[in-house]
Design a protein around this motif. Structure first.
Motif, short mmCIF file in Angstrom:
data_model
loop_
_atom_site.label_atom_id
_atom_site.label_comp_id
_atom_site.label_asym_id
_atom_site.label_seq_id
_atom_site.Cartn_x
_atom_site.Cartn_y
_atom_site.Cartn_z
N ALA A 150 0.79 -1.19 -0.07
CA ALA A 150 -0.06 0.14 0.10
C ALA A 150 0.71 1.14 -0.13
O ALA A 150 0.62 2.44 -0.71
N PRO A 154 -3.12 4.90 2.06
CA PRO A 154 -3.89 3.74 2.94
C PRO A 154 -4.99 3.25 2.29
O PRO A 154 -5.89 3.36 2.73
N GLU A 155 -4.75 2.31 1.13
CA GLU A 155 -5.90 2.16 0.45
C GLU A 155 -6.67 0.95 1.11
O GLU A 155 -7.95 0.88 1.12
N GLU A 157 -7.33 0.97 4.45
CA GLU A 157 -8.40 1.61 5.39
C GLU A 157 -9.39 2.30 4.51
O GLU A 157 -10.69 2.40 4.66
N LYS C 26 -8.97 -3.16 8.52
CA LYS C 26 -8.70 -3.49 7.03
C LYS C 26 -8.70 -5.01 6.81
O LYS C 26 -8.51 -5.82 7.80
#
Lengths: 170, 499, 330
Positions: A150, A154-155, A157, C26
């Protein structure tokens, strides 16, 4: 057979390189298990690296018979600038992927190469690069869940947040 | 009989299953076409994804992807000279030259129809003769696999282009690359130089993408200013005459595909290469020489690799033994769904067998439909300006190499082999033998060792074993005949005979 | 304008952050040590969807193969101890040190759950000239080097079972190496080898279908999945001291992962392993459910390592002595 075609620039050097590499690997293959047994883990590697060395030497003999004169030059026919630039760009990509992340690195990589090669406008280059990265991101990251580094974006998240939004909407 | 037909027709009649097979086949074509995305990977993701589904829908989706994926590899092989999957390597050899001449549409058309044909033969053999084929396949001893690998190695002769010595060098290099890593039989480290990252060996896909994708892109950089190749598309579906002309070859290739596919431990990649070699041997005078766009060079590998799909299901359905890596995952999937793939599956749950046959048939039909539509859009890729296409191919290669194992090391390997491949091509080495060597390395090495160990490290005993077994003897004689046919001595003899 | 937008995004970010800060915020990366379709893969892919439900997050599973699992283990150990990388592994890492395959093993991890244990079984091809363990030993003694045993490299289940056999009665057989018990059992059915020590789950369908026969089950009690298979202790009680022994499947995170994350994952996998269809799958494949975590799992791992490392050491299969790594003698 092909002895009348002249040697290409650098061919002799490459030839010596493969012989040296083959010899080195042969030495290493011997180190796996020596002449222990026909069934040892080193038996087949010794045959293959031995064969590589032998072929390398035969190729060298053929090469030495070829006429050395040629109109070709290294900088034009073997390593022209675009090839060097591209190899450098891939190396840079691999180095930057972890710290910078997949999306920015890929975008810069494509933008740089397209702009350099095509000499088209910035607008064209940027949109071609952005579109391609978006497509690859969708296929690999979203559809096949290949987790790319990433980096600074912060992909993970962001995706989770989007997911939450939709989840909440339900 | 009625019952069998009922089960075969399940996927055809149930709209949900029908659309799942269609969806699977469609996505499979794209998964197969993109180097780095493999059917194996897609099917294993599907295991978790379809976990809560019933077994029928889950299997229909997986089979669709499998069938489509094996075929899809040919797309990028023809259009970009980058095989999307190992089983499409042979397809690139003659498919890409065709695309370079503006015949991409025709190449894809032949490939699609022949893949369909091969798939059909594979499924038919699966449906009618599964038990006897698997009884035959299971009998292969280590020495037979070894001989089969040697037979494969002899393909170097057909793949090495102008210089045989350079071809042999490349083949030996491939065999060596394949042996890198922790030896799974003895746990000895081979060419790892003490590094943990090297213990897993070099990812075959990284080598393939580097050798084909990156080196091809680098070579094309020499002629960047040349515009993309304009494609003429007037005929996609080959004429009936064309199909009839290649019928004998495609039947023979299908037979090769089914057998190699049914053998546990060999799959579509080896089948396609062997069929390609077979085509070169039996085709007396091709319209276009092999390696420059011979249609026979497309027909043989493409029928063989799709026939291998049906073949791979044979040991899986009859014995619970996977025929290749995809069927290995499907066995896992069946377990998860409460079935017990093994010798008893055909006895206890024959409906599953016939359902799978039905799904395969349906997927094969969808493959034909999807394969023949949208070709015009696909070939546009080749017409794209190279200045955009080459960077894009490179990025796709990098991502593909990374995705195989989520590893940056693989990206460096890909680059290294790309540069090496680039120089090898410049200096007249062909790269086909390298890939051949990597594919066959383990098959040859492991089975040589098993064979010689089983015969107590004695070569005379091994030879005795070979001449006393009909199967081994046949393979052995095939090796000798094919080997001789590639030496100058043989062509001299043949010339004498004809003159 | 840009400033305003930036401010708005920042504000949005700040307000949403606390809500997300709870683990897992995530996708979690799940690394499977073995290839797709193998038993570790099947077991992990079967239990994880249940654990995901209990956890309320998603786990992306991925096979990282090679080096008997060492590559996967090193990948997780080199990552962050934040709970976003989970290792799905089998027993092999506990032997890495003595096998010279690396200096990391499960001692660098916190066990989340040791899910189940496999039971070793000795099978033979159906037409082999012996039916029981004593008959097999007698036949081997009468025909030295004639019988072909399948093996899978030092440290694997077959080598450990063979080490057990050799410790009690040294046997003179030919070992034909394979790269896993699947391919070896295939070879057994084709007659390329005569006897194979395998895990029950891999052999059970073949036994039921008559393509191979049981010589002995290496456990102290009979298996529910295959009740008619005779245990080794019923004919040779001297094996009792070494058993029960078997390969296992476990879920691990790197040591140093925050306690609340470990607790959440432990609860999730504990819940997942209780799911009925998962238990049915495990029973059907002949695995013994364990579903242990925390100190109990630690103790199990320590005992397993000590027994096995010394067993293979005594069989002369190791590259370094367990004593060098402070692994106590059982």
């Amino acid at each position: 057979m092909q002895s009348n075609t002249p040697r290409r620039p650098g061919e002799l050097g490459f030839n010596l390189f493969i012989i040296a590499a083959s010899l080195f690997l042969l030495y290493h293959a011997y180190g796996i298990a020596g002449f222990d047994a026909l069934s040892s883990a080193g038996a087949v590697p010794m045959v293959t690296t031995g064969l590589m060395t032998l072929c390398g030497v035969i190729i060298l003999r053929q090469n030495l018979r070829k006429p050395g004169k040629t109109a070709e030059t290294i900088s034009r026919d073997i390593l022209p600038l675009p090839v060097i630039v591209t190899i450098a760009a891939i190396t840079a990509y691999a180095v930057l992927l972890k710290p910078l992340g997949f999306v920015p690195t890929s975008f810069l990589f494509l933008l740089g190469l397209i702009k350099l090669f095509s000499a088209r406008s910035w607008g064209f280059s940027i949109s071609a690069a952005a579109g391609s990265v978006a497509l690859i991101y969708i296929i690999f990251r979203l559809v096949f869940s290949v987790l790319m580094p990433a980096g600074i974006v912060p992909e993970g998240e962001i995706l989770a947040a989007i997911g939450h939004l939709f989840g909440a909407a339900k | 009989m009625i019952e069998i037909l009922q089960n075969v027709l399940i996927p055809f009649l149930d709209l949900k299953l029908l659309s799942l097979v269609a969806l699977g086949t469609f996505s499979g074509i794209y998964i197969g076409a993109i180097p780095g995305l493999s059917v194996t990977m897609a099917v294993s993701i599907l295991i978790s994804f379809t976990f809560s589904w019933d077994v029928y829908p889950a299997i229909s989706l997986m089979i669709g992807i499998y069938m489509g994926g094996v075929y899809g590899g040919s797309r990028t092989a023809i259009l970009l000279n980058i095989p999307g999957a190992p089983s499409a390597i042979a397809t690139a050899l003659d498919g890409f030259p065709m695309a370079q001449r503006g015949e991409a549409g025709e190449a894809i058309g032949i490939t699609t129809v022949m893949s369909f044909f091969g798939g059909l033969i594979g499924i038919t053999v699966l449906a009618l003769a599964a038990p006897s084929v698997s009884a035959f396949a299971i009998k292969f001893q280590p020495r037979d696999y070894m001989l089969l690998a040697v037979l494969g190695i002899l393909l170097v002769g057909s793949l090495s282009g102008d210089s045989l010595v350079k071809g042999i060098f490349a083949g030996a290099m491939g065999l060596m690359i394949g042996s890198i890593g922790l030896d799974p039989l003895t746990m000895d480290q081979r060419f790892t130089f003490g590094s943990t990252a090297m213990m897993g060996g070099i990812s075959f896909i990284a080598v393939m993408i580097g050798m084909f994708g990156v080196s091809e892109a680098l070579i094309q950089l020499h002629s960047m200013k040349t515009p993309g190749v304009k494609q003429v598309i007037n005929r996609i579906v080959p004429s009936f005459g064309t199909i009839r002309k290649y019928l004998p070859l495609s039947l023979q290739s299908s037979a090769i595909g089914v057998i190699i596919g049914a053998l546990p431990g060999t799959g579509g990649d080896i089948a396609a290469l062997m069929a390609y070699d077979h085509a070169r041997r039996v085709t007396k005078d091709p319209e276009v020489p092999f390696g420059q766009g011979a249609r026979e060079g497309l027909v043989a590998p493409e029928t063989a690799n799709n026939a291998a799909v049906g073949g791979a299901f044979i040991p899986m359905m009859t014995l619970g033994i996977p025929g290749d890596s995809v069927t290995a995952i499907m066995i896992g999937a069946l377990f998860i769904h409460g079935l017990h793939p093994g010798p008893m599956l055909m006895v206890e749950q024959p409906h599953m067998f016939w359902f799978i046959v039905g799904c395969l048939m349906l997927a094969n039909i969808f493959m034909l439909i999807f394969g023949l539509t949208g070709i015009k859009l696909f070939v546009k890729v080749v017409e794209m300006p190279r200045t955009v296409l080459i960077p894009l191919i490179l990025l796709l290669s990098i991502v593909g190499a990374y995705a195989v194992n989520n590893s940056l090391t693989d990206v460096y390997w890909m680059l290294g082999f790309g540069v090496l491949g680039y120089f090898m091509r410049l200096y007249g080495f062909s790269l086909g033998p390298v890939i051949l060597g990597v594919i066959l390395s383990r098959l040859l090495d492991d089975n040589w060792r098993r064979a010689i160990i089983s015969d107590q490290e004695s070569l005379p005993r091994l030879l005795h074993g070979i001449v006393t077994s009909p199967l081994s003897l046949t393979l052995f004689l095939a090796v000798i005949v094919i080997f001789l046919s590639k030496t100058p001595l043989w062509s001299m003899l043949m010339r004498k005979k004809t003159s | 304008m840009i400033r305003k937008l930036l401010g708005a995004t920042l504000a949005l970010g700040l307000t949403t952050l606390p809500a997300l800060a709870e683990y897992p915020e995530k996708e979690i990366q799940g690394i499977i040590q073995w290839g797709a379709g193998g038993s570790t893969d099947t077991v992990m892919r079967a239990v994880t969807p249940h654990a995901e439900k209990a956890l309320g997050g998603s786990i992306v599973m991925q096979n990282v193969t090679g080096g008997v699992g060492a590559i996967a283990l090193n990948q997780v150990v080199n990552g962050d101890a934040d709970g976003y990388q989970i290792l799905f592994g089998a027993e092999n890492p506990l032997l890495y040190k003595v096998m010279g395959l690396g200096d990391k093993d499960y001692n660098d991890f916190t066990p989340i759950n040791v899910l189940a244990r496999g039971v070793p079984i000795l099978v033979a091809r159906p037409d082999a000239p012996f039916n029981t363990y004593p008959e097999m030993i007698a036949y081997i003694n009468a025909h030295p080097r004639d019988v072909k045993f399948g093996s899978t490299g030092p440290g694997g289940l077959p080598s450990v079972v063979t080490a057990m056999i050799n410790q009690k009665t040294p046997i003179d057989v030919t070992f034909v190496p394979y790269d896993g018990d699947g391919p070896a059992l295939t070879a057994l059915q084709g007659g390329a080898i005569d006897v194979m020590p395998a895990v029950l789950g891999a052999a059970i369908e073949g036994i039921k279908g008559g393509t191979m026969k049981t010589i002995a089950l290496f456990d102290v009690e009979a298996s529910e999945a295959l009740p008619e298979a005779p245990t080794i202790v019923s004919t040779n009680p001297e094996f009792g001291a070494l058993l029960p022994w078997g390969p296992f499947f476990g879920v691990f995170v790197k040591k140093g992962t925050p306690d609340d994350v470990v607790a959440k994952l432990t609860a999730a996998y504990g819940e997942g392993a209780k799911a009925d269809d998962f238990k049915a799958l495990m029973d059907g494949r002949g695995f013994k459910m364990m579903n242990i975590s925390g100190a109990e799992a630690q103790a199990f791992l320590a005992k397993w390592q000590s027994t096995t490392a010394w067993l293979v050491q005594d069989a002369g299969l190791t590259k370094a002595s367990p004593a060098d790594f402070g692994i106590p003698k059982p």
